[in-house]
Write a protein that holds these residues in place. Sequence first.
Motif, PDB file in Angstrom:
ATOM      1  N   UNK A   1       0.792  -1.141   0.547  1.00 48.23           N
ATOM      2  CA  UNK A   1       0.322  -0.239   0.007  1.00 48.23           C
ATOM      3  C   UNK A   1       0.792   1.488   0.139  1.00 48.23           C
ATOM      4  N   UNK A   2       0.944   2.043  -0.966  1.00 41.27           N
ATOM      5  CA  UNK A   2       2.005   2.700  -1.442  1.00 41.27           C
ATOM      6  C   UNK A   2       1.140   4.336  -1.022  1.00 41.27           C
ATOM      7  N   UNK A   3       2.114   4.884  -0.531  1.00 39.86           N
ATOM      8  CA  UNK A   3       2.229   6.125  -1.035  1.00 39.86           C
ATOM      9  C   UNK A   3       3.035   7.032  -2.141  1.00 39.86           C
ATOM     10  N   UNK A   4       1.864   7.818  -2.778  1.00 35.79           N
ATOM     11  CA  UNK A   4       2.646   8.911  -2.561  1.00 35.79           C
ATOM     12  C   UNK A   4       2.651  10.140  -2.623  1.00 35.79           C
ATOM     13  N   UNK A  60       2.862  20.416  -3.870  1.00 38.03           N
ATOM     14  CA  UNK A  60       1.564  20.648  -5.048  1.00 38.03           C
ATOM     15  C   UNK A  60       2.678  20.896  -6.672  1.00 38.03           C
ATOM     16  N   UNK A  61       2.210  20.143  -7.547  1.00 41.96           N
ATOM     17  CA  UNK A  61       3.050  20.739  -8.420  1.00 41.96           C
ATOM     18  C   UNK A  61       4.250  19.864  -8.497  1.00 41.96           C
ATOM     19  N   UNK A  62       3.628  18.606  -7.632  1.00 42.64           N
ATOM     20  CA  UNK A  62       5.546  17.631  -7.848  1.00 42.64           C
ATOM     21  C   UNK A  62       5.014  16.754  -8.788  1.00 42.64           C
ATOM     22  N   UNK A  63       4.176  16.501 -10.056  1.00 40.91           N
ATOM     23  CA  UNK A  63       3.756  16.036 -10.608  1.00 40.91           C
ATOM     24  C   UNK A  63       3.320  14.518  -9.834  1.00 40.91           C
ATOM     25  N   UNK A  64       2.214  14.281  -9.293  1.00 39.03           N
ATOM     26  CA  UNK A  64       1.809  13.223  -9.061  1.00 39.03           C
ATOM     27  C   UNK A  64       0.915  12.609  -9.625  1.00 39.03           C
ATOM     28  N   UNK A  65      -0.611  13.318  -9.548  1.00 45.68           N
ATOM     29  CA  UNK A  65      -1.000  13.016 -10.468  1.00 45.68           C
ATOM     30  C   UNK A  65      -0.718  13.091 -12.247  1.00 45.68           C
ATOM     31  N   UNK A  66       0.044  13.614 -12.171  1.00 48.68           N
ATOM     32  CA  UNK A  66       0.660  13.313 -13.712  1.00 48.68           C
ATOM     33  C   UNK A  66       1.501  11.303 -14.482  1.00 48.68           C
ATOM     34  N   UNK A 122      -6.074  -6.402  -9.618  1.00 48.28           N
ATOM     35  CA  UNK A 122      -4.733  -6.595  -9.256  1.00 48.28           C
ATOM     36  C   UNK A 122      -4.234  -4.953  -8.850  1.00 48.28           C
ATOM     37  N   UNK A 123      -4.138  -4.354  -9.459  1.00 49.73           N
ATOM     38  CA  UNK A 123      -3.496  -3.315  -9.334  1.00 49.73           C
ATOM     39  C   UNK A 123      -4.004  -2.246  -9.421  1.00 49.73           C
ATOM     40  N   UNK A 124      -4.312  -1.135  -8.402  1.00 49.40           N
ATOM     41  CA  UNK A 124      -5.409   0.203  -7.642  1.00 49.40           C
ATOM     42  C   UNK A 124      -3.959   1.142  -7.646  1.00 49.40           C
ATOM     43  N   UNK A 125      -4.802   2.411  -8.824  1.00 51.48           N
ATOM     44  CA  UNK A 125      -4.079   3.476  -8.726  1.00 51.48           C
ATOM     45  C   UNK A 125      -5.550   4.626  -8.448  1.00 51.48           C
ATOM     46  N   UNK A 126      -4.699   5.270  -7.408  1.00 46.81           N
ATOM     47  CA  UNK A 126      -6.067   6.291  -7.035  1.00 46.81           C
ATOM     48  C   UNK A 126      -5.271   7.872  -6.346  1.00 46.81           C
ATOM     49  N   UNK A 127      -6.215   8.517  -7.174  1.00 47.47           N
ATOM     50  CA  UNK A 127      -5.793   9.567  -6.963  1.00 47.47           C
ATOM     51  C   UNK A 127      -6.111  10.885  -5.979  1.00 47.47           C
ATOM     52  N   UNK A 128      -5.565  11.097  -4.957  1.00 47.38           N
ATOM     53  CA  UNK A 128      -6.480  11.540  -3.413  1.00 47.38           C
ATOM     54  C   UNK A 128      -7.973  11.250  -3.167  1.00 47.38           C
ATOM     55  N   UNK A 129      -7.237   9.992  -3.161  1.00 39.38           N
ATOM     56  CA  UNK A 129      -9.122   9.666  -2.398  1.00 39.38           C
ATOM     57  C   UNK A 129      -9.648  10.156  -1.595  1.00 39.38           C
ATOM     58  N   UNK A 130      -8.666  10.615  -0.830  1.00 34.49           N
ATOM     59  CA  UNK A 130      -9.004  11.213   0.897  1.00 34.49           C
ATOM     60  C   UNK A 130      -9.394  12.360   0.954  1.00 34.49           C
ATOM     61  N   UNK A 188      -1.637   5.258  -3.661  1.00 37.16           N
ATOM     62  CA  UNK A 188      -2.185   6.174  -3.069  1.00 37.16           C
ATOM     63  C   UNK A 188      -1.909   7.973  -3.528  1.00 37.16           C
ATOM     64  N   UNK A 189      -1.865   8.818  -4.555  1.00 34.80           N
ATOM     65  CA  UNK A 189      -1.924   9.982  -4.142  1.00 34.80           C
ATOM     66  C   UNK A 189      -2.230  10.774  -2.862  1.00 34.80           C
ATOM     67  N   UNK A 190      -1.114  11.260  -2.426  1.00 35.64           N
ATOM     68  CA  UNK A 190      -1.854  11.600  -0.877  1.00 35.64           C
ATOM     69  C   UNK A 190      -1.205  12.999  -0.034  1.00 35.64           C
TER      70      UNK A 190
END
Lengths: 247, 310
Positions: A36-39, A43-49, A161-169, A196-198
């Motif tokens: 379970x990995x947090x990115x 801001x502007x670090x490129x997480x969503x990208x 099997x692999x989930x990518x989530x952009x700021x689910x919180x 997870x982008x966190x």
Amino acid sequence: MDTKATKAIEVTDLTVAYQETPVLWDIDLDVPPGVLLAIVGPNGAGKTTLIKAILGLVRPAAGNVLIYNKPYAAQRRIVGYVPQRGTVDWDFPTNVLDVVMMGRYGALGWIRRPGTKERELAMLALQKVGMEDYKTRQISQLSSGQQQRVFLARALIQDATVYLMDEPFQGVDATTERAIVTLLQELRENGKTVVVVHHDLQTVTDYFDWVTLLNIRRIASGPVDDTFTSDNLRETYGGRIAFMKNR
Amino acid sequence: MEYLSLLLQNHYTLIIVSIGAALLGTVSGALGTYAVLRRQSLLGDAISHAALPGIAIAFMLTGTKTHLILIIGAAIAGWLGSLVILSIVRLTRIKYDSALALVLSTFFGFGLVLHTFIQRTGNANQAGLDKFLFGQAATMLKSDVLTIGILGGVALVLMLIFWKELKLLIFDEGFAASIGFPIRSLDFLLTSLLVIAIVIGLQAVGAVLMSAMLVAPAVAARQWTNRLSLMVIIAAAIGAFSGVIGTIISSVTTRIPTGPTIILCTTVIVGFSIVFAPNRGLLLNRIRQKKNRRIFKLATQKTVLGERIQ
């Protein structure tokens, strides 16, 4: 799928640039299966990208992404995606069940419509996120936490099997955040890989077991205990970080 | 006797024209729903204006006024216009609305120049191209209605076939792309459907007002339902209804052009829907709001009173 694979996601030399300056620069990232990995990054670090590049939604200037040793296009069915809640129009004329069933559209392929089976899967997913009572609710009448749960349910029925989530919180209250975390940890227990982008640095150690620190470049990536250090954080956020007293 | 047959003939025309307008309203109402939900209401305006030079060029090349040929010309030009808009947005830093305005006025201006040029050449056949500006339903022939029916029918069938894909494209493009649907092709399909809906209406409604045929029924329909399928059906019904009513009104009074009349009919329905729709309507919302406020006020007073007594 190769079950002996040691890398669920493998990013090599990835560079993304929209204009003159790169948004992501020469990223190398290995994500082992079942973490379970947090990115994390400013801001502007490129997480969503980074998430979008892994999903093939943005075309990189250079570099390569593999999901279980194959390009994304060959592995779509084993990847689930939760976009940022704000990217869609919640006043769209549809209800909760309908949005969740969209998670099966990929498996259904062209033209075939969702039927009883998809409906049942959607109901199961809604139960998992505690939203079964809202199945016929128009989506504009949901709170932000409920919207997020609907998006999670949609990803769950992708059966990935692999989930990518952009700021689910983002924008959810404490109760929903707890519920979501429990769900993500459950996914990991079942052998899924969840990225997870966190945003909230305070909760990284509680929620996640792996972390990637990102600021255009990959600053560090690995198990939280070794990686989430004040040195790495300072490098990621440029010394503007004051709260991590005890690290 | 002569009078009677004349009356019948008039009615025959009216029936043909009404059928044409109803088909038109159905197609543009249904497909307009997608334009509105995709926040591309103005794209329809650009396409219809951009179609004008296509009509003129088709006429100059072929020398005929066959409806289908002019429609094909209009479709090519309209489609080209939308392509130019999308390319400008993609390749430059010019924003969507500016690109739209730019293309709309350029194509329309070019169309007007060509029309004037055709008129100056004194071609005896040219009379009638003007109707594509403001619309003239009364000139609709049986063959025109057939063209509208076939093209519109194809567009509606394609919409139904790709229902799920188009819905996902509009609601969540990123997710659609992530599960492997080709966004650009779907976009191409949707734009093409809009182009068809627009060009088949140019003769009756005119380039200037055609986009309202797309937008207004959908806006009104959104007021009455929270389901996409119902919204499409209601919008189609509103489009058909105002098409027929507008056509009849403009047919019985000779000097009123059809396009504006149809649009005014739709506008009345839009106005009514905005005010009186049950869930999203202004009136009931206001009443609900007032009622709630009164209830909360009373409840607060009771609590305050209760505290005092204690």
